[in-house]
Design a protein around this motif. Sequence first.
Motif, mmCIF file in Angstrom:
data_model
loop_
_atom_site.group_PDB
_atom_site.id
_atom_site.type_symbol
_atom_site.label_atom_id
_atom_site.label_comp_id
_atom_site.label_asym_id
_atom_site.label_seq_id
_atom_site.Cartn_x
_atom_site.Cartn_y
_atom_site.Cartn_z
ATOM 1 N N LEU A 153 -27.296 -11.359 -2.051
ATOM 2 C CA LEU A 153 -25.877 -11.671 -1.888
ATOM 3 C C LEU A 153 -25.718 -12.712 -0.791
ATOM 4 C CD1 LEU A 153 -24.239 -8.101 -1.989
ATOM 5 C CD2 LEU A 153 -24.711 -9.649 -3.885
ATOM 6 N N LEU A 154 -25.041 -13.809 -1.100
ATOM 7 C CA LEU A 154 -24.821 -14.889 -0.141
ATOM 8 C C LEU A 154 -23.332 -15.017 0.152
ATOM 9 C CD1 LEU A 154 -27.142 -17.663 -1.637
ATOM 10 C CD2 LEU A 154 -27.690 -15.997 0.149
ATOM 11 N N GLU A 155 -22.990 -15.158 1.426
ATOM 12 C CA GLU A 155 -21.597 -15.343 1.803
ATOM 13 C C GLU A 155 -21.058 -16.622 1.172
ATOM 14 O OE1 GLU A 155 -18.776 -15.182 5.795
ATOM 15 O OE2 GLU A 155 -20.897 -15.718 6.006
ATOM 16 N N LEU A 201 -32.301 -9.146 5.724
ATOM 17 C CA LEU A 201 -30.986 -9.515 6.226
ATOM 18 C C LEU A 201 -31.091 -10.750 7.105
ATOM 19 C CD1 LEU A 201 -28.019 -8.499 6.355
ATOM 20 C CD2 LEU A 201 -28.673 -7.157 8.361
ATOM 21 N N ALA A 202 -30.359 -11.811 6.719
ATOM 22 C CA ALA A 202 -30.233 -12.991 7.569
ATOM 23 C C ALA A 202 -28.851 -12.954 8.217
ATOM 24 C CB ALA A 202 -30.404 -14.273 6.752
ATOM 25 N N LEU A 203 -28.813 -13.155 9.539
ATOM 26 C CA LEU A 203 -27.573 -13.035 10.300
ATOM 27 C C LEU A 203 -27.366 -14.261 11.185
ATOM 28 C CD1 LEU A 203 -28.129 -9.381 11.524
ATOM 29 C CD2 LEU A 203 -26.317 -10.090 9.951
ATOM 30 N N LEU A 224 -25.397 -15.897 6.747
ATOM 31 C CA LEU A 224 -25.362 -14.515 6.307
ATOM 32 C C LEU A 224 -25.848 -14.380 4.865
ATOM 33 C CD1 LEU A 224 -24.653 -11.580 6.860
ATOM 34 C CD2 LEU A 224 -22.280 -12.086 6.225
ATOM 35 N N ALA A 225 -26.920 -13.627 4.682
ATOM 36 C CA ALA A 225 -27.499 -13.364 3.365
ATOM 37 C C ALA A 225 -28.098 -11.971 3.376
ATOM 38 C CB ALA A 225 -28.562 -14.399 3.019
ATOM 39 N N ILE A 226 -27.940 -11.256 2.270
ATOM 40 C CA ILE A 226 -28.400 -9.878 2.157
ATOM 41 C C ILE A 226 -29.244 -9.772 0.895
ATOM 42 C CG2 ILE A 226 -27.673 -7.459 1.995
ATOM 43 C CD1 ILE A 226 -24.819 -8.676 2.890
#
Length: 323
Positions: free
Chosen positions: A47-49, A88-90, A126-128
Amino acid sequence: MGEFELIARHFTRSPRRRDRVALGVGDDCALLVPAPGQQLAVSTDMLLEGRHFLSTVPPERLGHKALAVNLSDLAACGAEPLAFTLALALPRADASFLAPFAQGLFELADAHGIDLVGGDTTAGPLAICITVLGQVPPGQALLRSGARAGDEVWVSGALGDARLALEAFRGRVALEGDGLEVARRAMERPEPRVGLGLALRGVASAAIDLSDGLAGDLGHVLAASGVGARLDVDALPRSVLLAGQPRELQLECLLAGGDDYELLFTAPVARRQAVLAAGAGAGVPLARVGTIEAEPGLRLVDRDGQALAARFAGFDHFAEDRR
């Protein structure tokens, strides 16, 4: 907050199911214990913002949805969830985001009795990315390739509200009263139909979860099975909220909306009572919406049998954004 403190504070728990997880978060690999004789079912979603969710989504709902969309894939396969990993990328280590995100994530995980067993964190947009692991007895997995001419086409729940919420955010639709919250909840907090998927093992002939729009996802089943379908658009289940919208918008949301995370499946006519029993046992409403035909292609008709132009397509990440 550093990377390892972030993991320890927000994502490290002792395994709840030691019969399934011999070693969880904290080592180079997790060690899982599938039941004897089971096949491992694995699915990954990213999931990408700005692509899959809006920046306005509450973090707890985002945590829920990130896991829900993966569990929905297991449901479509008829697999029992075992465990999951999280990458998780933050942009920054923000506790005000991480705490509610983890809460939403773990509330759904606990509801399905599964553990987070590993993953990765990094700095970035932000990427999940979640990988979920499940198990299914050999030969009992629900596949896309089993639909046969004469089978009935079924869908669970109600369709289209998630797309309606997106159109409201775009300013194309004005939803009054609590209408926006109803539609927004459908988009941001879908419920994976895991219990239904398990109940359909041995009953359904083919299945898929509705993530990219009914027309496109049904098309995947038809292609994999080498068949076609006749779909009654007036039989498609929809909320009172969506039913109050113009017909053209209803059809767009129902057929090309995506983000429904309901199950679409086929089953022989002789299994109709077993299908209804599966839905009742899982507590999920089901609607019979069409028939599988030998001739390839998707044919859309209304309740009077009048043909509609099949102009609705599913979402494609590498095509022009139709949403």
